[in-house]
Design a protein around this motif. Sequence first.
Motif, PDB file in Angstrom:
ATOM      1  N   LEU A   1      -0.958   4.432  -0.867  1.00 19.12           N
ATOM      2  CA  LEU A   1      -1.970   4.889   0.093  1.00 19.12           C
ATOM      3  C   LEU A   1      -1.360   5.195   1.455  1.00 19.12           C
ATOM      4  O   LEU A   1      -2.088   5.400   2.428  1.00 19.12           O
ATOM      5  CB  LEU A   1      -3.070   3.829   0.250  1.00 19.12           C
ATOM      6  CG  LEU A   1      -3.931   3.553  -0.988  1.00 19.12           C
ATOM      7  CD1 LEU A   1      -4.922   2.425  -0.704  1.00 19.12           C
ATOM      8  CD2 LEU A   1      -4.678   4.807  -1.422  1.00 19.12           C
TER       9      LEU A   1
ATOM     10  N   GLY B   1       0.788  -1.228   0.000  1.00 23.31           N
ATOM     11  CA  GLY B   1       0.000   0.000   0.000  1.00 23.31           C
ATOM     12  C   GLY B   1       0.813   1.268   0.000  1.00 23.31           C
ATOM     13  O   GLY B   1       0.403   2.259   0.614  1.00 23.31           O
TER      14      GLY B   1
ATOM     15  N   THR C   1      -6.478  -5.895   3.056  1.00 22.96           N
ATOM     16  CA  THR C   1      -5.961  -5.054   1.971  1.00 22.96           C
ATOM     17  C   THR C   1      -5.787  -3.637   2.484  1.00 22.96           C
ATOM     18  O   THR C   1      -6.404  -3.235   3.486  1.00 22.96           O
ATOM     19  CB  THR C   1      -6.915  -5.028   0.761  1.00 22.96           C
ATOM     20  OG1 THR C   1      -8.140  -4.388   1.148  1.00 22.96           O
ATOM     21  CG2 THR C   1      -7.201  -6.438   0.254  1.00 22.96           C
TER      22      THR C   1
ATOM     23  N   VAL D   1      -7.522   1.527   5.193  1.00 26.39           N
ATOM     24  CA  VAL D   1      -7.818   2.957   5.099  1.00 26.39           C
ATOM     25  C   VAL D   1      -9.261   3.227   5.522  1.00 26.39           C
ATOM     26  O   VAL D   1      -9.538   4.222   6.209  1.00 26.39           O
ATOM     27  CB  VAL D   1      -7.556   3.468   3.673  1.00 26.39           C
ATOM     28  CG1 VAL D   1      -8.107   4.880   3.494  1.00 26.39           C
ATOM     29  CG2 VAL D   1      -6.058   3.458   3.374  1.00 26.39           C
TER      30      VAL D   1
ATOM     31  N   PRO E   1      -6.842  -0.776   1.077  1.00 29.20           N
ATOM     32  CA  PRO E   1      -8.081   0.013   1.051  1.00 29.20           C
ATOM     33  C   PRO E   1      -8.985  -0.254   2.249  1.00 29.20           C
ATOM     34  O   PRO E   1      -9.616   0.669   2.777  1.00 29.20           O
ATOM     35  CB  PRO E   1      -8.745  -0.407  -0.266  1.00 29.20           C
ATOM     36  CG  PRO E   1      -7.600  -0.788  -1.146  1.00 29.20           C
ATOM     37  CD  PRO E   1      -6.614  -1.453  -0.220  1.00 29.20           C
TER      38      PRO E   1
END
Length: 454
Positions: free
Chosen positions: A50, A47, A101, A106, A103
């Motif tokens: 991100l 990631g 994951t 987040v 996402p």
Amino acid sequence: MTPAGEGVWHPRYAWVTAGAVAMIFLAATQALAVTTVMPLVSADLDGATLYAVAFAGTLATSVVGMVAVGAWCDRKDPILPLATAVAVFVAGLLVAGLASTMPVLVAGRLLQGLGTGGQTVALYVVVARVYPSELHGRVFAAFSAAWVVPSIIGPFLAGVVAEYLHWRWVFLGVAVLTGLAFTMVYVKLHGLSLRTDDPSRAPIAARLGWSVLVAVAALALSLAGEAGGLAPVVIAASLALIAFASRPLLPRGTLLARPGLPSVILMRALIAGCLFGAEIYVPYLLIDGYGFSPTWAGLGLTAAALLWALGADLQGRFGDRLGNTRIALIGVTLLSSATAIAAVTAALHLPPAVVIAGWALAGGGMGLMYPRLTVLTLAYSTPRNQGFNSSALSIADSVGAAASIAVLGLTFVALTATDAGFPAVFAIATGLALLALLPGLRVGRAHEQATQPR
């Protein structure tokens, strides 16, 4: 005036002080632990793109929580809003700790933001309604001191947990601790009458709408790197929208650095942007540039935390004697020196001890300024707008930090292929610190006048 010898740990206030400090302790543990382990999380979940969003997103959504809870507290007792915010915070920790994951992680961080934002505002309102103004400086010094233990052991312990167990326990462990500690906090606050006698009737729907726009713009800013050639347009549009949508959520004249409360709020945004935007790259630099393990990289933040607590204690004891302007000058000098030292260290590949020692200055400067600006916010407030002004201060924290983290993250990613990434982010942070002098010289003399001997 309070009777002689009646401090924040007097039996009249002791349980409230203990509960509030416990909540700050938990927030400190979470923030410092995540800062330490996020490089590992990013690598494990692939990631990197991100990485900054995981920080900026939390700050962005916290704005919505701040506005909602601030309005709620201006109408009602702050205990139920505080309980709700804590529940959302714990839910976010669980989602992040179980994420498979980046996402999903987040998304958990976004929930955490809603909870932490509301929690901070509710605690400020509790302070305003429980303690006399003469004790506000001491209360916020105690809040800063609540960062000492997690700052000493938090980064190190987070590194140990991530290295020998798994980074997921950094999130899940804090969730369990929060649940247990808040039970004590709620029991001690429950039964106290904290409802204002003069509740606000200001409409909140529009303010909530503006807060959502601020959050969306901050998230868009943090994701601007995914826009390719349109990234400059996305950055400019996002910053413009943040400035436009923030205006109704802040005291009039904040963006113009008008004297008094507007300058207090603006200064808080700038120093928060400087520190929190740059701080996440200190352990990153130690791990990536010097080969530190996560455990030892976490210790790089400890000295700063200790000086933060020392600065806060000095502010609580002598802040009225020093005066607001002198505190601003000393604090900005220390903060800008720290970021400048970090920039030079990264650029010239100086020994890591230089950046660790230099970063301690940032903690000293923030310890002086951060609680003082909170004291001034309450000094400029009345029971009808304590929630609004407290949320405005917290919004300034989050918007300043989120925008800075996003911009610094985009800068760092753009320069990843070169050796200029770390020096660039610390140099930009230095500029933000120096810019804070403008509102810092215009915060006025609130509280220092009110507490002068008669």
